[in-house]
Scaffold this motif. Structure first.
Motif, PDB file in Angstrom:
ATOM      1  N   LEU A  80       3.051   7.931   2.770  1.00  0.00           N
ATOM      2  CA  LEU A  80       2.710   9.323   3.050  1.00  0.00           C
ATOM      3  C   LEU A  80       3.514  10.217   2.105  1.00  0.00           C
ATOM      4  N   ASP A  81       2.960  11.375   1.781  1.00  0.00           N
ATOM      5  CA  ASP A  81       3.732  12.330   0.976  1.00  0.00           C
ATOM      6  C   ASP A  81       4.659  13.144   1.883  1.00  0.00           C
ATOM      7  N   ARG A  82       5.344  14.110   1.336  1.00  0.00           N
ATOM      8  CA  ARG A  82       6.339  14.880   2.107  1.00  0.00           C
ATOM      9  C   ARG A  82       5.707  15.662   3.242  1.00  0.00           C
ATOM     10  N   GLU A  83       4.402  15.930   3.149  1.00  0.00           N
ATOM     11  CA  GLU A  83       3.704  16.646   4.216  1.00  0.00           C
ATOM     12  C   GLU A  83       3.093  15.697   5.252  1.00  0.00           C
ATOM     13  N   ALA A 109       6.658  -3.734  -0.304  1.00  0.00           N
ATOM     14  CA  ALA A 109       8.087  -3.615  -0.603  1.00  0.00           C
ATOM     15  C   ALA A 109       8.359  -2.301  -1.342  1.00  0.00           C
ATOM     16  N   ARG A 110       9.517  -1.719  -1.107  1.00  0.00           N
ATOM     17  CA  ARG A 110       9.899  -0.471  -1.779  1.00  0.00           C
ATOM     18  C   ARG A 110       9.871  -0.640  -3.300  1.00  0.00           C
ATOM     19  N   ALA A 137       5.090  10.668  -5.283  1.00  0.00           N
ATOM     20  CA  ALA A 137       5.009  11.425  -4.031  1.00  0.00           C
ATOM     21  C   ALA A 137       5.383  10.541  -2.846  1.00  0.00           C
ATOM     22  N   ALA A 138       5.021   9.255  -2.933  1.00  0.00           N
ATOM     23  CA  ALA A 138       5.359   8.308  -1.873  1.00  0.00           C
ATOM     24  C   ALA A 138       6.870   8.135  -1.763  1.00  0.00           C
ATOM     25  N   LEU A 139       7.549   8.054  -2.909  1.00  0.00           N
ATOM     26  CA  LEU A 139       8.995   7.878  -2.893  1.00  0.00           C
ATOM     27  C   LEU A 139       9.705   9.104  -2.326  1.00  0.00           C
ATOM     28  N   GLU A 140       9.058  10.250  -2.389  1.00  0.00           N
ATOM     29  CA  GLU A 140       9.634  11.470  -1.827  1.00  0.00           C
ATOM     30  C   GLU A 140       9.225  11.679  -0.374  1.00  0.00           C
ATOM     31  N   GLY A 141       8.247  10.894   0.089  1.00  0.00           N
ATOM     32  CA  GLY A 141       7.765  11.016   1.462  1.00  0.00           C
ATOM     33  C   GLY A 141       8.254   9.876   2.327  1.00  0.00           C
ATOM     34  N   ALA A 142       7.323   9.144   2.936  1.00  0.00           N
ATOM     35  CA  ALA A 142       7.682   8.023   3.810  1.00  0.00           C
ATOM     36  C   ALA A 142       6.687   6.895   3.627  1.00  0.00           C
ATOM     37  N   MET A 143       7.170   5.690   3.619  1.00  0.00           N
ATOM     38  CA  MET A 143       6.308   4.523   3.577  1.00  0.00           C
ATOM     39  C   MET A 143       5.692   4.297   4.946  1.00  0.00           C
ATOM     40  N   GLN A 144       4.632   3.493   4.993  1.00  0.00           N
ATOM     41  CA  GLN A 144       3.996   3.159   6.254  1.00  0.00           C
ATOM     42  C   GLN A 144       4.238   1.689   6.597  1.00  0.00           C
ATOM     43  N   THR A 145       4.171   1.356   7.875  1.00  0.00           N
ATOM     44  CA  THR A 145       4.290  -0.033   8.298  1.00  0.00           C
ATOM     45  C   THR A 145       2.971  -0.752   8.045  1.00  0.00           C
ATOM     46  N   PHE A 146       3.024  -2.074   7.961  1.00  0.00           N
ATOM     47  CA  PHE A 146       1.775  -2.828   7.873  1.00  0.00           C
ATOM     48  C   PHE A 146       1.217  -2.967   9.288  1.00  0.00           C
ATOM     49  N   GLY A 147      -0.083  -3.041   9.396  1.00  0.00           N
ATOM     50  CA  GLY A 147      -0.700  -3.324  10.694  1.00  0.00           C
ATOM     51  C   GLY A 147      -0.458  -2.277  11.761  1.00  0.00           C
ATOM     52  N   GLY A 148      -0.181  -1.042  11.357  1.00  0.00           N
ATOM     53  CA  GLY A 148      -0.038   0.035  12.331  1.00  0.00           C
ATOM     54  C   GLY A 148       1.070  -0.220  13.341  1.00  0.00           C
ATOM     55  N   HIS A 149       0.707  -0.178  14.630  1.00  0.00           N
ATOM     56  CA  HIS A 149       1.716  -0.274  15.690  1.00  0.00           C
ATOM     57  C   HIS A 149       2.360  -1.659  15.754  1.00  0.00           C
ATOM     58  N   HIS A 154       5.321   0.899  -9.551  1.00  0.00           N
ATOM     59  CA  HIS A 154       4.119   1.701  -9.793  1.00  0.00           C
ATOM     60  C   HIS A 154       4.493   3.088 -10.329  1.00  0.00           C
ATOM     61  N   ALA A 155       5.522   3.696  -9.760  1.00  0.00           N
ATOM     62  CA  ALA A 155       5.968   5.011 -10.236  1.00  0.00           C
ATOM     63  C   ALA A 155       6.465   4.912 -11.675  1.00  0.00           C
ATOM     64  N   ARG A 156       7.202   3.865 -11.959  1.00  0.00           N
ATOM     65  CA  ARG A 156       7.743   3.662 -13.304  1.00  0.00           C
ATOM     66  C   ARG A 156       6.621   3.527 -14.338  1.00  0.00           C
TER      67      ARG A 156
END
Length: 344
Positions: free
Chosen positions: A208-211, A188-189, A220-232, A195-197
């Motif tokens: 993922l980070d911004r790169e 969850a977001r 860095a995660a909050l500035e990048g993109a989260m990943q899905t669970f279980g890949g595809h 964790h950041a707090r």
């Protein structure tokens, strides 16, 4: 440090009163404040820390953004024999859900299955309180919604999907329902925000980070993109929820919700799809013996799971619920202080 130096203990009534008072202090109507305070209390009670009183910080930030109507009155519309719609009028979703629930239950019992669509709502909470309310009526419940485009599709590096939760509840005659509620993102977001707090590292598969590189840095995660669970697999489910709880019901996808926010920092604005199923009306033409046989099969399934040491979904949450009802809840002092500042 001892636990008493780092945490405060509150009764559930104190959590509810605190949440209600904070929301009223920031201009929310009594009906909205009570609906939201009730769910925040449930989250804290069940030790879902990212959905407990921490969410008051999120709610107040959303109210200050100017996007949310703190006093909107949801309107109910009968769309079809098996469909009811609630327009939240850009208020939070929980009062809209409560407004439409009686009609959804009535339709499900009359038709066997019914759907409720909620449009133009801001959503910040877990979905398990909603499907548990459906299960409490003896009905099977499903709920889903998009959010903001924080989550990259499998193989991608930029946000397209929301955390896109999916919740399910199966009523049980003797005991608590079988319930699951999970984001189709790896986490969850709100958990990354906590964790950041607290300055804690996160597992590298969460985001993922911004790169576009896997990161253990929550900020860095909050500035990048989260990943899905279980890949595809999680990616496909996230896309399904965008379609069913966005495109199908005439409301925003997660990308559109992010664009609508325009940097204001409010909770996601979108729609929600809720489905209720009456198990008495399925099986062999509603035959009571068929219903009983189905319930027995379900209990045999659950016994086969727990009999080998596996936990049922939400079992830890239900254990936490019993603990909190006996002993109250523990809240980090720093978080409690920040919430109290909302009353200044």
């Amino acid at each position: 440090m001892t636990d008493s130096e780092t945490h405060v203990v509150l009764t559930l009534d104190e959590v509810f009163s605190l949440a209600r008072n904070v929301l009223l202090h920031h201009g929310m109507s009594e009906a909205h404040a009570v609906a939201i305070a009730r769910v925040i209390t449930q989250g804290q009670r069940d030790e879902c820390h990212s959905h407990g009183i921490y969410r008051l910080l999120v709610c107040v930030r959303s109210l200050k953004s100017g996007k949310v109507d703190a006093r909107a009155t949801p309107t109910l519309r009968d769309v079809a024999p098996g469909v009811v719609n609630v327009d939240a009028h850009y208020g939070f979703s929980l009062l809209a859900f409560e407004t439409g629930l009686p009609a959804l239950i009535k339709k499900a019992r009359g038709q066997g299955i019914a759907a409720m669509t909620i449009n133009r709502c801001f959503h910040f909470s877990a979905l398990w309180p909603e499907v548990e309310m459906i299960a409490a009526e003896g009905l099977v419940g499903l709920a889903m919604n998009p959010s903001h485009s924080w989550v990259a599709p499998a193989g991608g590096t930029r946000g397209v999907f929301g955390t896109n939760p999916l919740a399910f509840a199966w009523p049980r005659a003797n005991g608590l329902p079988f319930v699951f509620d999970f984001a189709t993102s790896a986490i969850a977001r709100g958990d990354i925000e906590l964790h950041a707090r607290e300055g804690k590292a996160i597992p590298s598969h969460w985001a993922l980070d911004r790169e576009g590189r896997p990161t253990t840095d929550a900020r860095a995660a909050l500035e990048g993109a989260m990943q899905t669970f279980g890949g595809h697999k999680g990616s496909a489910l996230a896309a399904m929820i965008e379609l069913l709880a966005g495109a199908l019901i005439g409301d925003l996808t997660s990308m559109e919700s992010q664009a609508f926010d325009a940097g204001a920092g409010a909770s996601p604005c979108h729609g929600e799809l809720v489905i209720a199923i009456d198990p008495h009306r399925f099986g062999s033409e509603g035959n009571p013996a068929s219903y009983e046989a189905g319930q027995a099969r379900a209990e045999a399934l659950f016994a086969a799971m727990t009999g080998q040491g596996a936990r049922l979904p939400s079992q830890r949450r239900f254990e936490a619920r019993a603990r909190s009802e006996r002993n109250g809840v523990r809240v980090p002092k720093a978080l409690y202080a920040d919430v109290l500042k909302l009353l200044d």
